[in-house]
Write a protein that holds these residues in place. Structure first.
Motif, PDB file in Angstrom:
ATOM      1  N   SER A   1      -2.312  -3.935  -7.495  1.00 33.08           N
ATOM      2  CA  SER A   1      -1.514  -2.706  -7.467  1.00 33.08           C
ATOM      3  C   SER A   1      -0.972  -2.385  -8.857  1.00 33.08           C
ATOM      4  O   SER A   1      -0.461  -3.270  -9.546  1.00 33.08           O
ATOM      5  N   GLU A   2      -1.069  -1.117  -9.235  1.00 30.58           N
ATOM      6  CA  GLU A   2      -0.501  -0.673 -10.506  1.00 30.58           C
ATOM      7  C   GLU A   2       0.937  -0.197 -10.351  1.00 30.58           C
ATOM      8  O   GLU A   2       1.604   0.078 -11.349  1.00 30.58           O
ATOM      9  N   SER A   3       1.393  -0.090  -9.091  1.00 33.85           N
ATOM     10  CA  SER A   3       2.737   0.438  -8.849  1.00 33.85           C
ATOM     11  C   SER A   3       3.608  -0.519  -8.047  1.00 33.85           C
ATOM     12  O   SER A   3       4.630  -0.124  -7.500  1.00 33.85           O
ATOM     13  N   LEU A   4       3.193  -1.794  -7.996  1.00 29.10           N
ATOM     14  CA  LEU A   4       3.891  -2.739  -7.127  1.00 29.10           C
ATOM     15  C   LEU A   4       5.375  -2.847  -7.459  1.00 29.10           C
ATOM     16  O   LEU A   4       6.232  -2.772  -6.572  1.00 29.10           O
ATOM     17  N   GLU A   5       5.698  -2.989  -8.733  1.00 35.58           N
ATOM     18  CA  GLU A   5       7.100  -3.179  -9.110  1.00 35.58           C
ATOM     19  C   GLU A   5       7.929  -1.919  -8.894  1.00 35.58           C
ATOM     20  O   GLU A   5       9.144  -1.997  -8.742  1.00 35.58           O
ATOM     21  N   GLN A   6       7.275  -0.782  -8.872  1.00 38.04           N
ATOM     22  CA  GLN A   6       7.981   0.470  -8.594  1.00 38.04           C
ATOM     23  C   GLN A   6       8.466   0.510  -7.146  1.00 38.04           C
ATOM     24  O   GLN A   6       9.565   0.998  -6.858  1.00 38.04           O
ATOM     25  N   PHE A   7       7.635   0.004  -6.233  1.00 38.67           N
ATOM     26  CA  PHE A   7       7.962   0.061  -4.808  1.00 38.67           C
ATOM     27  C   PHE A   7       8.578  -1.235  -4.290  1.00 38.67           C
ATOM     28  O   PHE A   7       9.229  -1.238  -3.250  1.00 38.67           O
TER      29      PHE A   7
ATOM     30  N   VAL B   1       9.950   7.112   6.421  1.00 40.17           N
ATOM     31  CA  VAL B   1      10.535   5.791   6.170  1.00 40.17           C
ATOM     32  C   VAL B   1      10.708   5.608   4.657  1.00 40.17           C
ATOM     33  O   VAL B   1       9.808   5.926   3.879  1.00 40.17           O
ATOM     34  N   ASP B   2      11.867   5.101   4.256  1.00 43.49           N
ATOM     35  CA  ASP B   2      12.105   4.790   2.839  1.00 43.49           C
ATOM     36  C   ASP B   2      11.026   3.821   2.364  1.00 43.49           C
ATOM     37  O   ASP B   2      10.898   2.721   2.899  1.00 43.49           O
ATOM     38  N   PRO B   3      10.219   4.201   1.355  1.00 39.02           N
ATOM     39  CA  PRO B   3       9.084   3.359   0.971  1.00 39.02           C
ATOM     40  C   PRO B   3       9.426   2.199   0.043  1.00 39.02           C
ATOM     41  O   PRO B   3       8.534   1.420  -0.309  1.00 39.02           O
ATOM     42  N   ILE B   4      10.679   2.074  -0.359  1.00 39.05           N
ATOM     43  CA  ILE B   4      11.054   1.022  -1.303  1.00 39.05           C
ATOM     44  C   ILE B   4      11.456  -0.243  -0.542  1.00 39.05           C
ATOM     45  O   ILE B   4      12.278  -0.192   0.376  1.00 39.05           O
ATOM     46  N   ILE B   5      10.852  -1.375  -0.947  1.00 32.37           N
ATOM     47  CA  ILE B   5      11.190  -2.677  -0.363  1.00 32.37           C
ATOM     48  C   ILE B   5      12.098  -3.412  -1.346  1.00 32.37           C
ATOM     49  O   ILE B   5      11.700  -3.699  -2.468  1.00 32.37           O
ATOM     50  N   HIS B   6      13.303  -3.716  -0.906  1.00 34.50           N
ATOM     51  CA  HIS B   6      14.294  -4.318  -1.800  1.00 34.50           C
ATOM     52  C   HIS B   6      14.369  -5.844  -1.679  1.00 34.50           C
ATOM     53  O   HIS B   6      15.084  -6.487  -2.441  1.00 34.50           O
ATOM     54  N   LYS B   7      13.660  -6.408  -0.727  1.00 35.24           N
ATOM     55  CA  LYS B   7      13.719  -7.855  -0.497  1.00 35.24           C
ATOM     56  C   LYS B   7      13.059  -8.612  -1.650  1.00 35.24           C
ATOM     57  O   LYS B   7      12.106  -8.123  -2.268  1.00 35.24           O
ATOM     58  N   PRO B   8      13.517  -9.825  -1.935  1.00 33.99           N
ATOM     59  CA  PRO B   8      12.782 -10.677  -2.883  1.00 33.99           C
ATOM     60  C   PRO B   8      11.360 -10.916  -2.367  1.00 33.99           C
ATOM     61  O   PRO B   8      11.175 -11.182  -1.176  1.00 33.99           O
ATOM     62  N   ALA B   9      10.392 -10.796  -3.241  1.00 30.50           N
ATOM     63  CA  ALA B   9       8.994 -10.888  -2.802  1.00 30.50           C
ATOM     64  C   ALA B   9       8.159 -11.628  -3.838  1.00 30.50           C
ATOM     65  O   ALA B   9       8.433 -11.586  -5.037  1.00 30.50           O
ATOM     66  N   LEU B  10       7.141 -12.308  -3.330  1.00 24.08           N
ATOM     67  CA  LEU B  10       6.129 -12.940  -4.170  1.00 24.08           C
ATOM     68  C   LEU B  10       4.781 -12.387  -3.753  1.00 24.08           C
ATOM     69  O   LEU B  10       4.434 -12.396  -2.572  1.00 24.08           O
ATOM     70  N   MET B  11       4.026 -11.884  -4.728  1.00 21.73           N
ATOM     71  CA  MET B  11       2.673 -11.399  -4.477  1.00 21.73           C
ATOM     72  C   MET B  11       1.690 -12.370  -5.119  1.00 21.73           C
ATOM     73  O   MET B  11       1.769 -12.643  -6.329  1.00 21.73           O
ATOM     74  N   ILE B  12       0.776 -12.906  -4.307  1.00 20.14           N
ATOM     75  CA  ILE B  12      -0.237 -13.840  -4.791  1.00 20.14           C
ATOM     76  C   ILE B  12      -1.602 -13.165  -4.699  1.00 20.14           C
ATOM     77  O   ILE B  12      -2.075 -12.842  -3.611  1.00 20.14           O
ATOM     78  N   TYR B  13      -2.212 -12.951  -5.852  1.00 22.15           N
ATOM     79  CA  TYR B  13      -3.549 -12.366  -5.910  1.00 22.15           C
ATOM     80  C   TYR B  13      -4.597 -13.460  -6.082  1.00 22.15           C
ATOM     81  O   TYR B  13      -4.334 -14.501  -6.686  1.00 22.15           O
ATOM     82  N   GLY B  14      -5.807 -13.185  -5.590  1.00 18.45           N
ATOM     83  CA  GLY B  14      -6.982 -13.952  -5.969  1.00 18.45           C
ATOM     84  C   GLY B  14      -7.699 -13.204  -7.079  1.00 18.45           C
ATOM     85  O   GLY B  14      -8.075 -12.038  -6.898  1.00 18.45           O
ATOM     86  N   GLU B  15      -7.860 -13.842  -8.221  1.00 16.06           N
ATOM     87  CA  GLU B  15      -8.460 -13.162  -9.381  1.00 16.06           C
ATOM     88  C   GLU B  15      -9.852 -12.612  -9.083  1.00 16.06           C
ATOM     89  O   GLU B  15     -10.285 -11.631  -9.684  1.00 16.06           O
ATOM     90  N   ARG B  16     -10.572 -13.258  -8.170  1.00 14.16           N
ATOM     91  CA  ARG B  16     -11.948 -12.834  -7.878  1.00 14.16           C
ATOM     92  C   ARG B  16     -12.035 -11.974  -6.623  1.00 14.16           C
ATOM     93  O   ARG B  16     -13.127 -11.643  -6.158  1.00 14.16           O
TER      94      ARG B  16
ATOM     95  N   GLN C   1       0.838  -1.192   0.000  1.00 12.85           N
ATOM     96  CA  GLN C   1       0.000   0.000   0.000  1.00 12.85           C
ATOM     97  C   GLN C   1       0.878   1.248   0.000  1.00 12.85           C
ATOM     98  O   GLN C   1       1.557   1.532   0.987  1.00 12.85           O
ATOM     99  N   VAL C   2       0.857   1.961  -1.111  1.00  9.12           N
ATOM    100  CA  VAL C   2       1.658   3.177  -1.223  1.00  9.12           C
ATOM    101  C   VAL C   2       1.068   4.250  -0.314  1.00  9.12           C
ATOM    102  O   VAL C   2      -0.150   4.451  -0.280  1.00  9.12           O
ATOM    103  N   ARG C   3       1.915   4.934   0.435  1.00 10.77           N
ATOM    104  CA  ARG C   3       1.453   5.962   1.362  1.00 10.77           C
ATOM    105  C   ARG C   3       0.791   7.103   0.591  1.00 10.77           C
ATOM    106  O   ARG C   3       1.349   7.646  -0.347  1.00 10.77           O
ATOM    107  N   THR C   4      -0.409   7.442   1.013  1.00 15.15           N
ATOM    108  CA  THR C   4      -1.192   8.475   0.336  1.00 15.15           C
ATOM    109  C   THR C   4      -0.757   9.870   0.780  1.00 15.15           C
ATOM    110  O   THR C   4      -0.086  10.034   1.801  1.00 15.15           O
TER     111      THR C   4
END
Length: 320
Positions: free
Chosen positions: A273-279, A252-267, A138-141
């Protein structure tokens, strides 16, 4: 209910950490040195990981599954501020200290995913890799989160309602625990426009559930009995810290540099997120054909996705 009768779920121990007692379930203790911590969402329980725990232990992991503060037999502080993101992530760091680990792989679902994302921001040295389900980063608003949500979704949005009308929803959910949880944990229902009013209150009051249950009656009883003991206020207090968390994360630096896996439920109704890879630049993304309760709706597929990703190049993620 004795949960050892349900899919051989492990017995819990109470661990004193960070000024509270946290109920922890463990498996694969023989795999000391290879920890993986599973973090549940709302309104859930460590039991939501029942399908993944034995498979991860069999794959060589020391599986550590807390009922986070406010849940199960864990402490329920009365001060709302004791459920802010500092307390929640400090609890996880203290659990690692308790087991003698410098870092671990963290897996989160729903609110647990939010805690895990923030674990990587606030305690980056304690996080080896991240696997999160349902809730993307969740990108800080620009304005505080509740004000932001109220402007977009209105006062009936349950995040907003929990904050603007404290105690109202808590009382209704507490009066309808079994009905609320049975109505909430469903799958394969048509996406119809939400009814007017506050969604969680509507679910608590609805006499007829929509869709198919994702649990057996015995499994459902574990959740129902847990919330009969705690009520809902302590877990809803997590939501009442969203603006406080917004302040905490300001510098706080908003960029996460750790290896990550995001699992979505299609439904799932939570948007991707449209900016996941950016952050989260080192993220891999997969989607499963299910709703919000991913690891319970598609347990085998979820477990396989986790284990496959962790096995890539000895756990080093390829950035496709």
């Amino acid at each position: 209910m004795d949960m050892t009768n349900i899919t051989n779920f492990p017995q819990s121990t109470l661990v004193s950490v960070n000024g509270v007692a946290i109920e922890v379930f463990e498996a694969g203790q023989q795999n000391v040195g290879n920890p993986i911590v599973l973090c549940h969402g709302w309104p859930e329980h460590a039991f939501s990981w029942r399908f993944q725990i034995p498979a991860l232990a069999a794959a060589g992991f020391h599986v550590i599954v807390p009922n986070q503060r406010g849940y199960g037999k864990s402490s329920q502080p009365t001060e709302i501020t004791e459920y802010d993101i500092i307390h929640l992530t400090d609890d996880l760091a203290a659990i690692l200290d308790h087991f003698g680990y410098d870092d671990a792989i963290f897996v989160g679902h729903d609110w647990g995913a939010n805690v895990v994302w923030n674990m990587a921001l606030l305690h980056p040295d304690r996080v080896k890799k991240i696997i999160n389900l349902a809730l993307p980063y969740q990108v800080r608003t620009e304005i505080p989160w509740i004000e932001f949500m109220e402007a977009i979704f209105g006062t009936d949005n349950y995040f907003v309602h929990f904050n603007r009308r404290p105690g109202v929803a808590d009382a209704i959910l507490d009066q309808n625990i079994a009905q609320f949880l049975r109505n909430l944990f469903r799958k394969n229902h048509d996406e119809t426009p939400p009814e007017p009013g506050m969604m969680m209150i509507n679910l608590a009051c609805a006499k007829h559930p929509v869709g198919a249950p994702i649990m057996s009656d015995d499994e459902m009883a574990v959740f129902i009995n847990a919330f009969k003991e705690t009520g809902f206020t302590s877990s809803i207090n997590w939501y009442r810290n969203l603006d406080r968390n917004w302040q905490i994360l300001a510098n706080v630096d908003p960029i996460i540099h750790k290896p990550a896996l995001m699992i979505y439920g299609e439904r799932d109704t939570i948007p991707k997120s449209e900016s996941l890879e950016q952050f989260v630049p080192n993220v891999d993304v997969i989607s499963l054909d299910c709703g919000h309760w991913i690891q319970q709706e598609m347990p085998e597929e979820t477990t396989r996705a986790i284990l496959d990703w962790l096995s890539i190049d000895n756990g080093e993620v390829s950035n496709n």
